[in-house]
Scaffold this motif. Structure first.
Motif, PDB file in Angstrom:
ATOM      1  N   SER A 175      16.737   3.539   5.510  1.00  0.00           N
ATOM      2  CA  SER A 175      16.510   3.676   6.949  1.00  0.00           C
ATOM      3  C   SER A 175      15.154   3.050   7.210  1.00  0.00           C
ATOM      4  N   SER A 176      14.852   2.787   8.460  1.00  0.00           N
ATOM      5  CA  SER A 176      13.565   2.176   8.773  1.00  0.00           C
ATOM      6  C   SER A 176      13.245   2.386  10.238  1.00  0.00           C
ATOM      7  N   PRO A 177      11.960   2.330  10.595  1.00  0.00           N
ATOM      8  CA  PRO A 177      11.623   2.433  12.010  1.00  0.00           C
ATOM      9  C   PRO A 177      12.025   1.155  12.740  1.00  0.00           C
ATOM     10  N   THR A 178      12.360   1.272  14.023  1.00  0.00           N
ATOM     11  CA  THR A 178      12.632   0.082  14.836  1.00  0.00           C
ATOM     12  C   THR A 178      11.325  -0.698  15.001  1.00  0.00           C
ATOM     13  N   GLN A 179      11.452  -1.927  15.533  1.00  0.00           N
ATOM     14  CA  GLN A 179      10.273  -2.762  15.760  1.00  0.00           C
ATOM     15  C   GLN A 179       9.221  -2.010  16.593  1.00  0.00           C
ATOM     16  N   ALA A 180       9.671  -1.380  17.659  1.00  0.00           N
ATOM     17  CA  ALA A 180       8.750  -0.651  18.550  1.00  0.00           C
ATOM     18  C   ALA A 180       8.130   0.536  17.811  1.00  0.00           C
ATOM     19  N   GLN A 181       8.955   1.223  16.999  1.00  0.00           N
ATOM     20  CA  GLN A 181       8.441   2.377  16.247  1.00  0.00           C
ATOM     21  C   GLN A 181       7.436   1.938  15.194  1.00  0.00           C
ATOM     22  N   GLN A 182       7.672   0.747  14.607  1.00  0.00           N
ATOM     23  CA  GLN A 182       6.722   0.223  13.617  1.00  0.00           C
ATOM     24  C   GLN A 182       5.351   0.034  14.248  1.00  0.00           C
ATOM     25  N   GLN A 183       5.348  -0.546  15.469  1.00  0.00           N
ATOM     26  CA  GLN A 183       4.071  -0.759  16.153  1.00  0.00           C
ATOM     27  C   GLN A 183       3.405   0.574  16.466  1.00  0.00           C
ATOM     28  N   GLN A 184       4.230   1.528  16.851  1.00  0.00           N
ATOM     29  CA  GLN A 184       3.700   2.855  17.161  1.00  0.00           C
ATOM     30  C   GLN A 184       3.044   3.491  15.928  1.00  0.00           C
ATOM     31  N   LEU A 185       3.726   3.389  14.785  1.00  0.00           N
ATOM     32  CA  LEU A 185       3.173   3.933  13.540  1.00  0.00           C
ATOM     33  C   LEU A 185       1.883   3.206  13.174  1.00  0.00           C
ATOM     34  N   GLN A 186       1.875   1.891  13.359  1.00  0.00           N
ATOM     35  CA  GLN A 186       0.671   1.130  13.042  1.00  0.00           C
ATOM     36  C   GLN A 186      -0.492   1.561  13.937  1.00  0.00           C
ATOM     37  N   ARG A 187      -0.208   1.801  15.218  1.00  0.00           N
ATOM     38  CA  ARG A 187      -1.259   2.273  16.126  1.00  0.00           C
ATOM     39  C   ARG A 187      -1.831   3.609  15.660  1.00  0.00           C
ATOM     40  N   GLN A 188      -0.960   4.473  15.170  1.00  0.00           N
ATOM     41  CA  GLN A 188      -1.406   5.800  14.709  1.00  0.00           C
ATOM     42  C   GLN A 188      -2.023   5.751  13.329  1.00  0.00           C
ATOM     43  N   ARG A 189      -2.045   4.549  12.738  1.00  0.00           N
ATOM     44  CA  ARG A 189      -2.558   4.392  11.372  1.00  0.00           C
ATOM     45  C   ARG A 189      -1.788   5.276  10.393  1.00  0.00           C
ATOM     46  N   ILE A 190      -0.477   5.383  10.605  1.00  0.00           N
ATOM     47  CA  ILE A 190       0.373   6.115   9.661  1.00  0.00           C
ATOM     48  C   ILE A 190       1.169   5.078   8.868  1.00  0.00           C
ATOM     49  N   PRO A 191       0.771   4.839   7.604  1.00  0.00           N
ATOM     50  CA  PRO A 191       1.478   3.824   6.826  1.00  0.00           C
ATOM     51  C   PRO A 191       2.892   4.270   6.467  1.00  0.00           C
ATOM     52  N   PHE A 192       3.753   3.308   6.222  1.00  0.00           N
ATOM     53  CA  PHE A 192       5.125   3.636   5.821  1.00  0.00           C
ATOM     54  C   PHE A 192       5.644   2.579   4.863  1.00  0.00           C
ATOM     55  N   VAL A 193       6.561   2.996   3.995  1.00  0.00           N
ATOM     56  CA  VAL A 193       7.206   2.108   3.035  1.00  0.00           C
ATOM     57  C   VAL A 193       8.690   2.425   3.065  1.00  0.00           C
ATOM     58  N   VAL A 194       9.521   1.393   2.971  1.00  0.00           N
ATOM     59  CA  VAL A 194      10.968   1.585   2.981  1.00  0.00           C
ATOM     60  C   VAL A 194      11.498   1.464   1.544  1.00  0.00           C
ATOM     61  N   ILE A 195      12.363   2.396   1.156  1.00  0.00           N
ATOM     62  CA  ILE A 195      13.039   2.326  -0.139  1.00  0.00           C
ATOM     63  C   ILE A 195      14.444   1.807   0.116  1.00  0.00           C
TER      64      ILE A 195
END
Lengths: 340, 340
Positions: free
Chosen positions: A129-149
């Motif tokens: 699973s993965s965040p959508t493009q918009a959600q990715q930007q949101q996570l980046q703004r919050q400085r919450i890193p993420f990795v997809v398996i």
């Protein structure tokens, strides 16, 4: 452009540059919604310019933060392998492991992403699973890193991802069957809209081309990675007038379903049908006969993803956004040369 | 004795009664260590008298608290069933699910318990593990409720526990084999120091007594609930000069190991050997032959435990400290009358 030493910029620097209060910068960093969009954009831009990284707060005792592990769904041993791989890393690093699943969806609900700043996880691991493009930007703004398996086809190249070489896995499985002498091969893969399913089938086709053997389109099946799906497609394939002499199942769970279908129809494995699975789950060594399969190093994949996430959370830059661990053929008892 | 309406007592009431500051009461509630033991005891006593319950703080959005799910160890499908049962409840209630395991230990490390007040989980679910007596008191002081799923022999009667009727499961499995006509039965159970292992063996013995059939002590085995253990004991039992005609395995995973051992020795199931498992994991329907087994309602057990925990966290009193859900015989293909 300002070039700060990493970590040398304070919230006050940002506030001063943008001309807002420290509280406002703090609100933006904390994902609060009570900041005007235009102000937020200016603060974000300044944070970007200074490569500002939120400091990881460490508590006096115990946990130094949470890792979120988000599955698209829980399914048997496969999910357990991932959990064990992540837990082996977080147990040593002293981070808490938060578990959730998306009920089969491939993107988290917006509400879940919106609530993340309140929980402040150190980072998020997404499984299939993965965040959508918009959600990715949101996570980046919050400085919450993420990795997809692993990954579905919607994942962009900019998302840090740990997978395994699905194409190579499909290739190895099919080469093995062709080398044994099979010429009428079937494949049962996962959902067609999931990249790894299509990649395994692509490896299947490529091996056929290599060997100059035609693929019968009727014998290429997409289902899902469950026992039931393997059983259903297995019954259908093996009931055909011209049945395949070998089946490549895209998951060990599917292969267990095919085993069952073959037995129901009085076909012996590997005498009447060769069968190869995928994943090398612990149970694949204990089926009857034991499954020839492709080792997908799920624990290593999960552990690698967890270590990358911890690096990202510490501000360590990563050099590549996609790592594929190697897949490997494991020959056991379910494959043999065709008898007819 | 004061009888307040639940929730009507404030920290100020307690502080006033004991003659300390509100900050001191707060420290005791938060598990801080910088409070003199004598003061702590007086505050605790006052909290008890007023049946003070810490209010559950709800955040503006998203999670309203964490549930800790603590396994003694992760093992395959069994653990996944428990996770799914708990997650089905927490997903609806909106609580986060925190996952950890004790690496095979049956009590959490003291450090983990000491760190709990910093994380403030809504409650803790222990799986095949439990806090020590001292840890229980510590959790009660912190107002962190806990529920045990299944139990080892060390759990006291005062600990809220959800299990299943292990004695009854052992009885049902053995009665089934005796009713088919078997007279030389073996049992492979889990660790002898785990109560559920001994209870299943007690059911085995009881069924023999009922039927007036003697138990051969050589055929009563303790191992652990893994495929390997089933295989090892299976090989040993089936290599005996007078081998059993039926084996009751204390777990489906063990039964898979026995299936493998029987096949290695050229014994057909159920023709030459009847085999019954325990748990009714999804995979037990897909083995070859499909396993007759005892249904242990793992998901229901986990879900029931989660709901009790949420009740406790809300201050709802529980009426009983131990709930055993019913076990049930599932007849499939691996059992039949003896042929010799």
């Amino acid at each position: 452009m300002t070039t700060d030493r990493p970590g040398s910029t304070t919230i006050a620097t940002i506030a001063n540059e943008v001309g807002v209060s420290v509280a406002t910068v703090s609100k933006v960093l904390n994902g609060r919604t009570d900041v005007a969009p235009e102000t937020r954009a200016r603060v974000e831009a300044s944070l970007e310019r200074h490569s500002y990284r939120r400091r990881v707060s460490r508590q006096a005792t115990g946990s130094s933060g949470q890792i979120d592990l988000v599955f698209h769904e829980f399914d048997s041993e496969w999910a357990m392998e991932i959990i064990q791989g992540v837990e082996a890393v977080t147990a040593v690093s002293g981070h808490d492991l938060m578990l959730s699943q998306l009920g089969g969806r491939h993107h988290p609900p917006q509400q879940w992403v919106d609530a993340l700043p309140n929980r402040r996880p150190l980072g998020v691991l997404f499984v299939v699973s993965s965040p959508t493009q918009a959600q990715q930007q949101q996570l980046q703004r919050q400085r919450i890193p993420f990795v997809v398996i692993d990954t579905d086809s919607a994942t962009s190249a900019s998302v840090p991802t740990v997978g395994s070489s699905n194409f190579n896995g499909g290739l190895q499985a099919t080469r093995h069957l062709l080398e044994l002498g099979h010429r009428r091969l079937a494949v049962i893969s996962g959902h067609e809209d999931v990249l790894c399913s299509r990649e395994r089938v692509a490896g299947f086709r490529f091996a056929h081309e290599e060997a100059g053997v035609a693929v019968d389109a009727e014998l290429v099946r997409y289902g899902n990675f469950t026992v039931e799906s393997g059983y259903r497609h297995g019954m259908d394939l093996l009931n055909r007038p011209e049945r395949p002499t070998a089946i490549f199942a895209g998951a060990d769970m599917q292969a267990v379903g095919v085993l069952r279908a073959a037995r129901r129809l009085g076909l012996r494995i590997p005498d009447d049908l060769s069968l190869i699975g995928y994943d090398n789950l612990p149970m694949s060594a204990w089926t009857d006969p034991a499954l020839t399969t492709i080792n997908q190093p799920l624990r290593d994949m999960a552990g690698t993803a967890a270590r990358i996430l911890l690096d990202l959370a510490r501000g360590v830059p990563i050099t590549t956004t996609r790592i594929d661990l190697v897949t490997e053929l494991i020959v056991r008892e379910s494959t043999a040369p065709p008898t007819s």
